[in-house]
Write a protein that holds these residues in place. Structure first.
Motif, PDB file in Angstrom:
ATOM      1  N   LYS A  85       0.850  -0.772  -0.086  1.00 19.00           N
ATOM      2  CA  LYS A  85      -0.331   0.467  -0.577  1.00 19.00           C
ATOM      3  C   LYS A  85       0.765   1.498  -0.122  1.00 19.00           C
ATOM      4  O   LYS A  85       2.020   1.138   1.123  1.00 19.00           O
ATOM      5  CB  LYS A  85      -1.023  -0.327   1.127  1.00 19.00           C
ATOM      6  CG  LYS A  85      -1.930  -0.925   0.968  1.00 19.00           C
ATOM      7  CD  LYS A  85      -2.593  -1.116   2.452  1.00 19.00           C
ATOM      8  CE  LYS A  85      -4.099  -1.520   2.423  1.00 19.00           C
ATOM      9  NZ  LYS A  85      -4.231  -2.676   3.715  1.00 19.00           N
ATOM     10  N   PRO A  86      -0.389   2.347  -0.567  1.00 18.69           N
ATOM     11  CA  PRO A  86       0.437   3.579  -0.446  1.00 18.69           C
ATOM     12  C   PRO A  86       1.252   4.062   0.214  1.00 18.69           C
ATOM     13  O   PRO A  86       0.858   3.504   1.508  1.00 18.69           O
ATOM     14  CB  PRO A  86       0.154   4.563  -1.859  1.00 18.69           C
ATOM     15  CG  PRO A  86      -0.754   3.930  -1.383  1.00 18.69           C
ATOM     16  CD  PRO A  86      -1.073   2.652  -0.920  1.00 18.69           C
ATOM     17  N   CYS A 136       4.563   6.018  -3.036  1.00 19.31           N
ATOM     18  CA  CYS A 136       4.580   4.182  -3.517  1.00 19.31           C
ATOM     19  C   CYS A 136       5.663   3.512  -3.117  1.00 19.31           C
ATOM     20  O   CYS A 136       6.640   3.352  -2.856  1.00 19.31           O
ATOM     21  CB  CYS A 136       4.863   4.006  -5.620  1.00 19.31           C
ATOM     22  SG  CYS A 136       5.167   2.417  -5.567  1.00 19.31           S
ATOM     23  N   MET A 137       5.197   2.372  -2.124  1.00 17.56           N
ATOM     24  CA  MET A 137       6.120   0.870  -1.504  1.00 17.56           C
ATOM     25  C   MET A 137       6.167  -0.242  -1.822  1.00 17.56           C
ATOM     26  O   MET A 137       6.752  -0.989  -2.067  1.00 17.56           O
ATOM     27  CB  MET A 137       4.997   1.507  -0.307  1.00 17.56           C
ATOM     28  CG  MET A 137       4.981   2.234   0.928  1.00 17.56           C
ATOM     29  SD  MET A 137       6.712   2.095   1.643  1.00 17.56           S
ATOM     30  CE  MET A 137       6.747   1.428   2.360  1.00 17.56           C
ATOM     31  N   CYS A 138       5.189  -0.381  -3.204  1.00 16.28           N
ATOM     32  CA  CYS A 138       5.413  -1.959  -3.632  1.00 16.28           C
ATOM     33  C   CYS A 138       6.248  -1.132  -5.540  1.00 16.28           C
ATOM     34  O   CYS A 138       6.820  -2.780  -5.342  1.00 16.28           O
ATOM     35  CB  CYS A 138       4.269  -1.901  -4.517  1.00 16.28           C
ATOM     36  SG  CYS A 138       3.318  -1.310  -5.963  1.00 16.28           S
ATOM     37  N   LYS A 139       6.862  -0.265  -5.115  1.00 14.70           N
ATOM     38  CA  LYS A 139       8.278   0.425  -6.126  1.00 14.70           C
ATOM     39  C   LYS A 139       7.515  -0.324  -7.589  1.00 14.70           C
ATOM     40  O   LYS A 139       9.230  -0.137  -8.150  1.00 14.70           O
ATOM     41  CB  LYS A 139       9.816  -0.547  -5.559  1.00 14.70           C
ATOM     42  CG  LYS A 139       9.410  -0.184  -4.787  1.00 14.70           C
ATOM     43  CD  LYS A 139       9.916   1.148  -4.139  1.00 14.70           C
ATOM     44  CE  LYS A 139       9.972   1.091  -2.393  1.00 14.70           C
ATOM     45  NZ  LYS A 139      10.126   2.559  -1.815  1.00 14.70           N
ATOM     46  N   SER A 141       4.769   0.835  -9.409  1.00 16.42           N
ATOM     47  CA  SER A 141       4.330   1.475 -10.101  1.00 16.42           C
ATOM     48  C   SER A 141       4.822   2.363 -11.671  1.00 16.42           C
ATOM     49  O   SER A 141       6.075   3.091 -11.144  1.00 16.42           O
ATOM     50  CB  SER A 141       4.492   3.387  -9.241  1.00 16.42           C
ATOM     51  OG  SER A 141       3.497   3.954  -9.495  1.00 16.42           O
ATOM     52  N   CYS A 147       2.229   6.832  -5.763  1.00 13.11           N
ATOM     53  CA  CYS A 147       1.591   5.800  -6.585  1.00 13.11           C
ATOM     54  C   CYS A 147       0.205   6.139  -7.388  1.00 13.11           C
ATOM     55  O   CYS A 147      -0.516   6.923  -7.983  1.00 13.11           O
ATOM     56  CB  CYS A 147       0.454   5.167  -5.129  1.00 13.11           C
ATOM     57  SG  CYS A 147      -0.827   4.044  -5.345  1.00 13.11           S
ATOM     58  N   ASP A 148       0.338   4.654  -8.009  1.00 12.26           N
ATOM     59  CA  ASP A 148      -0.865   4.713  -9.619  1.00 12.26           C
ATOM     60  C   ASP A 148      -2.304   3.542  -9.455  1.00 12.26           C
ATOM     61  O   ASP A 148      -2.466   3.800 -10.209  1.00 12.26           O
ATOM     62  CB  ASP A 148      -0.133   4.946 -10.873  1.00 12.26           C
ATOM     63  CG  ASP A 148       0.473   3.833 -11.142  1.00 12.26           C
ATOM     64  OD1 ASP A 148       0.219   3.372 -10.097  1.00 12.26           O
ATOM     65  OD2 ASP A 148       0.835   3.163 -12.252  1.00 12.26           O
ATOM     66  N   GLY A 149      -2.282   3.395  -7.787  1.00 12.26           N
ATOM     67  CA  GLY A 149      -3.122   1.808  -8.362  1.00 12.26           C
ATOM     68  C   GLY A 149      -2.557   0.861  -8.133  1.00 12.26           C
ATOM     69  O   GLY A 149      -2.892  -0.179  -8.487  1.00 12.26           O
ATOM     70  N   THR A 150      -1.149   0.955  -9.083  1.00 12.46           N
ATOM     71  CA  THR A 150      -0.379  -0.680  -9.689  1.00 12.46           C
ATOM     72  C   THR A 150      -0.437  -1.617  -8.438  1.00 12.46           C
ATOM     73  O   THR A 150      -1.396  -3.329  -8.726  1.00 12.46           O
ATOM     74  CB  THR A 150       1.024  -0.373 -10.034  1.00 12.46           C
ATOM     75  OG1 THR A 150       0.719   0.417 -11.141  1.00 12.46           O
ATOM     76  CG2 THR A 150       1.649  -1.295 -10.319  1.00 12.46           C
ATOM     77  N   HIS A 151      -0.547  -1.409  -7.031  1.00  7.13           N
ATOM     78  CA  HIS A 151      -0.322  -2.645  -5.696  1.00  7.13           C
ATOM     79  C   HIS A 151      -1.556  -3.006  -5.868  1.00  7.13           C
ATOM     80  O   HIS A 151      -1.353  -3.961  -5.125  1.00  7.13           O
ATOM     81  CB  HIS A 151      -0.258  -1.613  -5.254  1.00  7.13           C
ATOM     82  CG  HIS A 151      -1.259  -0.726  -4.254  1.00  7.13           C
ATOM     83  ND1 HIS A 151      -0.891   0.739  -4.825  1.00  7.13           N
ATOM     84  CD2 HIS A 151      -2.389  -0.888  -3.735  1.00  7.13           C
ATOM     85  CE1 HIS A 151      -2.507   1.309  -3.831  1.00  7.13           C
ATOM     86  NE2 HIS A 151      -2.948   0.307  -3.647  1.00  7.13           N
TER      87      HIS A 151
HETATM   88 FE1  FES Z   1       2.884   0.889  -5.796  1.00  7.95          FE
HETATM   89 FE2  FES Z   1       0.521   2.228  -5.261  1.00  7.95          FE
HETATM   90  S1  FES Z   1       2.166   0.886  -3.233  1.00  7.95           S
HETATM   91  S2  FES Z   1       1.283   1.986  -7.402  1.00  7.95           S
END
Ligand code: FES
Ligand code: FES
Length: 156
Positions: A85-86, A136-139, A141, A147-151
């Motif tokens: 999650k962001p 972005c935390m998932c890296k 995006s 964050c663009d919602g890719t997570h």
């Molecule tokens: Fe990476 Fe949202 S946390 S796209």
């Protein structure tokens, strides 16, 4: 325009206008990076591997390894997912932040230099006004560092 320094094995690029004066290079490898000397970069001061690893810690990208993806010290791993999650952060006006792109930092979402053994570099964030940002935390995006919602598409 980047200046080039080479020891015949590797070539280091230096772009003064990108430097944010963190002095990470000077503290990390003072026999190579010494701004009291001219030229201030002396590649005879350490091994190519140590220089490449130090240059990769540069948070601004002012120092870079030429053709880094093809050096024998490169690695082609994917960014590590640091979170699914962001994270919302408050950004101070005029302050420079280095967002961790590799996902390996212990100080998320900020870079702590852990990217040195990867092909990743931190992304610099600077705002002129105080603001909030969803980082972005998932890296993964497409709009990094934001964050663009890719997570939401990640499978565990
Ligand atoms: Fe990476 Fe949202 S946390 S796209
Ligand atoms: Fe620097 Fe991840 S620790 S980019």
């Amino acid at each position: 325009m980047a200046k080039e320094y080479t020891n015949g094995d590797i070539t280091i690029l230096w772009q003064a206008d990108k430097c944010i004066h963190s002095e990470i290079c000077i503290k990390g490898l003072p026999r190579v990076f010494d701004n009291s000397k001219r030229p201030w970069i002396d590649l005879k001061g350490a091994s190519s591997r140590d220089i490449v690893n130090q240059v990769r810690k540069c948070p601004s990208g002012a120092l870079a390894v030429k053709d880094d993806k093809t050096t024998k010290f490169s690695s082609m791993e994917n960014a590590t997912i640091a979170g699914t999650k962001p994270v919302m952060v408050d950004l101070e006006a005029g302050k420079t932040y280095a967002w961790c792109a590799c996902g390996k930092s212990s100080n998320q979402p900020w870079c702590d230099g852990s990217h040195q053994t990867t092909q990743f570099r931190p992304l610099i964030i600077k705002t002129m006004e105080p603001s909030k940002a969803s980082l972005c935390m998932c890296k993964q995006s497409g709009s990094r560092p934001y964050c663009d919602g890719t997570h939401n598409k990640l499978t565990s």
